[in-house]
Design a protein around this motif. Structure first.
Motif, PDB file in Angstrom:
ATOM      1  N   LYS A  16       0.839  -1.211   0.000  1.00 41.21           N
ATOM      2  CA  LYS A  16       0.000   0.000   0.000  1.00 41.21           C
ATOM      3  C   LYS A  16       0.870   1.256   0.000  1.00 41.21           C
ATOM      4  CE  LYS A  16      -4.021  -1.966   2.331  1.00 41.21           C
ATOM      5  NZ  LYS A  16      -4.848  -1.946   3.542  1.00 41.21           N
ATOM      6  N   THR A  17       1.930   1.226   0.778  1.00 40.66           N
ATOM      7  CA  THR A  17       2.833   2.375   0.831  1.00 40.66           C
ATOM      8  C   THR A  17       3.497   2.590  -0.520  1.00 40.66           C
ATOM      9  OG1 THR A  17       3.209   2.020   3.191  1.00 40.66           O
ATOM     10  CG2 THR A  17       4.856   3.329   2.001  1.00 40.66           C
ATOM     11  N   LEU A  18       3.985   1.521  -1.118  1.00 39.01           N
ATOM     12  CA  LEU A  18       4.626   1.644  -2.429  1.00 39.01           C
ATOM     13  C   LEU A  18       3.645   2.140  -3.493  1.00 39.01           C
ATOM     14  CD1 LEU A  18       7.023  -1.419  -2.495  1.00 39.01           C
ATOM     15  CD2 LEU A  18       7.670   0.994  -2.669  1.00 39.01           C
ATOM     16  N   ALA A  19       2.398   1.714  -3.438  1.00 38.83           N
ATOM     17  CA  ALA A  19       1.409   2.177  -4.420  1.00 38.83           C
ATOM     18  C   ALA A  19       1.269   3.694  -4.365  1.00 38.83           C
ATOM     19  CB  ALA A  19       0.065   1.496  -4.187  1.00 38.83           C
ATOM     20  N   PHE A  20       1.228   4.254  -3.159  1.00 42.81           N
ATOM     21  CA  PHE A  20       1.122   5.705  -2.990  1.00 42.81           C
ATOM     22  C   PHE A  20       2.339   6.403  -3.581  1.00 42.81           C
ATOM     23  CE2 PHE A  20       2.036   9.594  -0.651  1.00 42.81           C
ATOM     24  CZ  PHE A  20       0.809  10.255  -0.628  1.00 42.81           C
ATOM     25  N   TYR A  21       3.517   5.992  -3.162  1.00 39.81           N
ATOM     26  CA  TYR A  21       4.728   6.696  -3.578  1.00 39.81           C
ATOM     27  C   TYR A  21       5.100   6.416  -5.041  1.00 39.81           C
ATOM     28  CZ  TYR A  21       5.036   8.461   1.082  1.00 39.81           C
ATOM     29  OH  TYR A  21       4.750   9.128   2.256  1.00 39.81           O
ATOM     30  N   GLN A  22       4.707   5.267  -5.589  1.00 38.44           N
ATOM     31  CA  GLN A  22       4.921   5.028  -7.012  1.00 38.44           C
ATOM     32  C   GLN A  22       4.036   5.940  -7.852  1.00 38.44           C
ATOM     33  OE1 GLN A  22       4.333   0.765  -6.825  1.00 38.44           O
ATOM     34  NE2 GLN A  22       6.507   0.377  -7.167  1.00 38.44           N
ATOM     35  N   ALA A  23       2.840   6.264  -7.357  1.00 34.92           N
ATOM     36  CA  ALA A  23       1.975   7.220  -8.056  1.00 34.92           C
ATOM     37  C   ALA A  23       2.592   8.616  -8.020  1.00 34.92           C
ATOM     38  CB  ALA A  23       0.581   7.226  -7.435  1.00 34.92           C
ATOM     39  N   PHE A  25       5.911   9.356  -7.529  1.00 35.61           N
ATOM     40  CA  PHE A  25       7.221   9.350  -8.190  1.00 35.61           C
ATOM     41  C   PHE A  25       7.297   8.226  -9.222  1.00 35.61           C
ATOM     42  CE2 PHE A  25       8.111  10.853  -3.777  1.00 35.61           C
ATOM     43  CZ  PHE A  25       8.538  12.142  -4.083  1.00 35.61           C
ATOM     44  N   PRO A  26       6.631   8.363 -10.365  1.00 34.29           N
ATOM     45  CA  PRO A  26       6.642   7.256 -11.324  1.00 34.29           C
ATOM     46  C   PRO A  26       8.026   6.949 -11.891  1.00 34.29           C
ATOM     47  CG  PRO A  26       5.565   9.189 -12.262  1.00 34.29           C
ATOM     48  CD  PRO A  26       5.833   9.497 -10.818  1.00 34.29           C
ATOM     49  N   HIS A  27       8.959   7.866 -11.755  1.00 30.17           N
ATOM     50  CA  HIS A  27      10.324   7.656 -12.256  1.00 30.17           C
ATOM     51  C   HIS A  27      11.233   6.987 -11.223  1.00 30.17           C
ATOM     52  CE1 HIS A  27      10.315  11.434 -10.097  1.00 30.17           C
ATOM     53  NE2 HIS A  27      11.629  11.347  -9.978  1.00 30.17           N
ATOM     54  N   TRP A  28      10.771   6.796  -9.978  1.00 36.45           N
ATOM     55  CA  TRP A  28      11.552   6.116  -8.953  1.00 36.45           C
ATOM     56  C   TRP A  28      11.322   4.613  -9.060  1.00 36.45           C
ATOM     57  CZ3 TRP A  28      11.449   8.882  -3.535  1.00 36.45           C
ATOM     58  CH2 TRP A  28      12.113  10.115  -3.629  1.00 36.45           C
ATOM     59  N   GLN A  29      12.202   3.875  -8.401  1.00 38.96           N
ATOM     60  CA  GLN A  29      12.076   2.425  -8.377  1.00 38.96           C
ATOM     61  C   GLN A  29      12.554   1.875  -7.039  1.00 38.96           C
ATOM     62  OE1 GLN A  29      14.629   0.789 -11.378  1.00 38.96           O
ATOM     63  NE2 GLN A  29      16.365   2.051 -10.772  1.00 38.96           N
ATOM     64  N   VAL A  30      12.228   0.617  -6.793  1.00 39.54           N
ATOM     65  CA  VAL A  30      12.769  -0.056  -5.611  1.00 39.54           C
ATOM     66  C   VAL A  30      14.242  -0.303  -5.885  1.00 39.54           C
ATOM     67  CG1 VAL A  30      12.709  -2.123  -4.178  1.00 39.54           C
ATOM     68  CG2 VAL A  30      10.565  -1.087  -4.959  1.00 39.54           C
ATOM     69  N   VAL A  88       0.618  15.195 -10.156  1.00 38.24           N
ATOM     70  CA  VAL A  88       0.643  14.467  -8.878  1.00 38.24           C
ATOM     71  C   VAL A  88      -0.790  14.216  -8.401  1.00 38.24           C
ATOM     72  CG1 VAL A  88       1.293  14.592  -6.438  1.00 38.24           C
ATOM     73  CG2 VAL A  88       2.913  15.330  -8.202  1.00 38.24           C
ATOM     74  N   ILE A  89      -1.613  15.249  -8.432  1.00 32.65           N
ATOM     75  CA  ILE A  89      -3.004  15.131  -7.982  1.00 32.65           C
ATOM     76  C   ILE A  89      -3.746  14.086  -8.822  1.00 32.65           C
ATOM     77  CG2 ILE A  89      -5.208  16.358  -7.818  1.00 32.65           C
ATOM     78  CD1 ILE A  89      -3.466  18.921  -7.243  1.00 32.65           C
ATOM     79  N   GLU A  90      -3.557  14.110 -10.130  1.00 35.70           N
ATOM     80  CA  GLU A  90      -4.232  13.158 -11.025  1.00 35.70           C
ATOM     81  C   GLU A  90      -3.769  11.726 -10.769  1.00 35.70           C
ATOM     82  OE1 GLU A  90      -3.667  14.473 -15.073  1.00 35.70           O
ATOM     83  OE2 GLU A  90      -4.511  16.456 -14.588  1.00 35.70           O
ATOM     84  N   ARG A  91      -2.468  11.519 -10.591  1.00 35.34           N
ATOM     85  CA  ARG A  91      -1.972  10.159 -10.353  1.00 35.34           C
ATOM     86  C   ARG A  91      -2.483   9.602  -9.019  1.00 35.34           C
ATOM     87  NH1 ARG A  91       2.559  12.686 -12.437  1.00 35.34           N
ATOM     88  NH2 ARG A  91       3.687  12.664 -10.445  1.00 35.34           N
ATOM     89  N   LEU A  92      -2.553  10.452  -8.002  1.00 32.96           N
ATOM     90  CA  LEU A  92      -3.073   9.976  -6.716  1.00 32.96           C
ATOM     91  C   LEU A  92      -4.584   9.746  -6.791  1.00 32.96           C
ATOM     92  CD1 LEU A  92      -0.850  12.020  -4.265  1.00 32.96           C
ATOM     93  CD2 LEU A  92      -0.838   9.541  -4.616  1.00 32.96           C
ATOM     94  N   ALA A  93      -5.294  10.548  -7.561  1.00 34.82           N
ATOM     95  CA  ALA A  93      -6.731  10.327  -7.753  1.00 34.82           C
ATOM     96  C   ALA A  93      -6.978   8.975  -8.424  1.00 34.82           C
ATOM     97  CB  ALA A  93      -7.336  11.462  -8.567  1.00 34.82           C
ATOM     98  N   LYS A  94      -6.099   8.577  -9.340  1.00 34.03           N
ATOM     99  CA  LYS A  94      -6.248   7.289 -10.042  1.00 34.03           C
ATOM    100  C   LYS A  94      -6.155   6.107  -9.098  1.00 34.03           C
ATOM    101  CE  LYS A  94      -4.825   8.632 -14.660  1.00 34.03           C
ATOM    102  NZ  LYS A  94      -3.800   8.521 -15.713  1.00 34.03           N
ATOM    103  N   ILE A  95      -5.476   6.274  -7.956  1.00 33.07           N
ATOM    104  CA  ILE A  95      -5.421   5.175  -6.986  1.00 33.07           C
ATOM    105  C   ILE A  95      -6.399   5.419  -5.830  1.00 33.07           C
ATOM    106  CG2 ILE A  95      -3.085   4.478  -7.627  1.00 33.07           C
ATOM    107  CD1 ILE A  95      -2.135   5.761  -4.947  1.00 33.07           C
ATOM    108  N   GLY A  96      -7.347   6.349  -6.047  1.00 28.69           N
ATOM    109  CA  GLY A  96      -8.448   6.539  -5.107  1.00 28.69           C
ATOM    110  C   GLY A  96      -8.213   7.533  -3.989  1.00 28.69           C
ATOM    111  N   LEU A  97      -7.207   8.386  -4.109  1.00 29.90           N
ATOM    112  CA  LEU A  97      -6.918   9.330  -3.027  1.00 29.90           C
ATOM    113  C   LEU A  97      -7.314  10.755  -3.404  1.00 29.90           C
ATOM    114  CD1 LEU A  97      -3.467   7.950  -1.928  1.00 29.90           C
ATOM    115  CD2 LEU A  97      -5.636   7.715  -0.743  1.00 29.90           C
ATOM    116  N   ASP A  98      -7.905  11.434  -2.448  1.00 25.79           N
ATOM    117  CA  ASP A  98      -8.286  12.828  -2.609  1.00 25.79           C
ATOM    118  C   ASP A  98      -7.322  13.720  -1.832  1.00 25.79           C
ATOM    119  OD1 ASP A  98     -10.638  12.255  -4.093  1.00 25.79           O
ATOM    120  OD2 ASP A  98     -11.686  11.788  -2.220  1.00 25.79           O
ATOM    121  N   ILE A  99      -7.256  14.963  -2.235  1.00 22.89           N
ATOM    122  CA  ILE A  99      -6.478  15.961  -1.496  1.00 22.89           C
ATOM    123  C   ILE A  99      -7.025  16.029  -0.079  1.00 22.89           C
ATOM    124  CG2 ILE A  99      -5.989  18.439  -1.304  1.00 22.89           C
ATOM    125  CD1 ILE A  99      -6.245  18.539  -4.405  1.00 22.89           C
TER     126      ILE A  99
END
Length: 139
Positions: A16-23, A25-30, A88-99
């Motif tokens: 769950k944590t990785l899903a948030f931060y991958q949204a 920072f799409p250019h980051w990786q593990v 950033v707002i759009e990518r987080l909205a895609k995983i169901g998160l609001d501001i």
């Protein structure tokens, strides 16, 4: 020169944590990960970032984060600068998160706050000027 290289965060669920931060920072990786023991408790950990900065996540969290509306000692929030706040707002909205709350919104900067899956408040700011005295106004 000195710069912040990483934050080390205790979380409950790495996926769950990785899903948030991958949204965010799409250019980051593990970058790496493993298992360790921290004061007698087994945990998994990962470093998520790029070649220069990263976040460490340790999955041995077993309690709620501090009450962000309270006055307990602890982390209030951490912030990232972006040149695409709407993205950033759009990518987080895609995983169901609001501001969670709006921050600054003027001619020189815009910011918003989100709460990550473990209750950490994260600010995202987009500066609309390169002039430091305008970006960093306190009036």
């Amino acid at each position: 020169m000195m710069r912040l290289e990483h934050l080390n965060l205790v979380v409950r669920d790495l996926s769950k944590t990785l899903a948030f931060y991958q949204a965010v920072f799409p250019h980051w990786q593990v970058r790496g990960g493993g298992k360790s023991t921290w004061h007698g408790v087994e945990r998994n950990w990962v470093h998520f970032g790029d070649d220069f900065q990263y976040l460490t996540f340790n999955d041995d969290g077993n309690e709620d984060n501090r009450d962000l509306s309270g006055h307990q000692v602890g982390l209030a929030h951490f912030g990232y600068v972006t040149d695409d706040l709407d993205g950033v707002i759009e990518r987080l909205a895609k995983i169901g998160l609001d501001i969670d709350k709006l921050g600054a919104n003027d001619e020189y900067r815009r910011s918003v706050y989100f709460i990550d899956p473990d209750g950490y408040e994260v600010e995202f700011v987009e500066y609309l000027s390169d002039i430091p005295t305008l970006r960093n106004r306190y009036d």
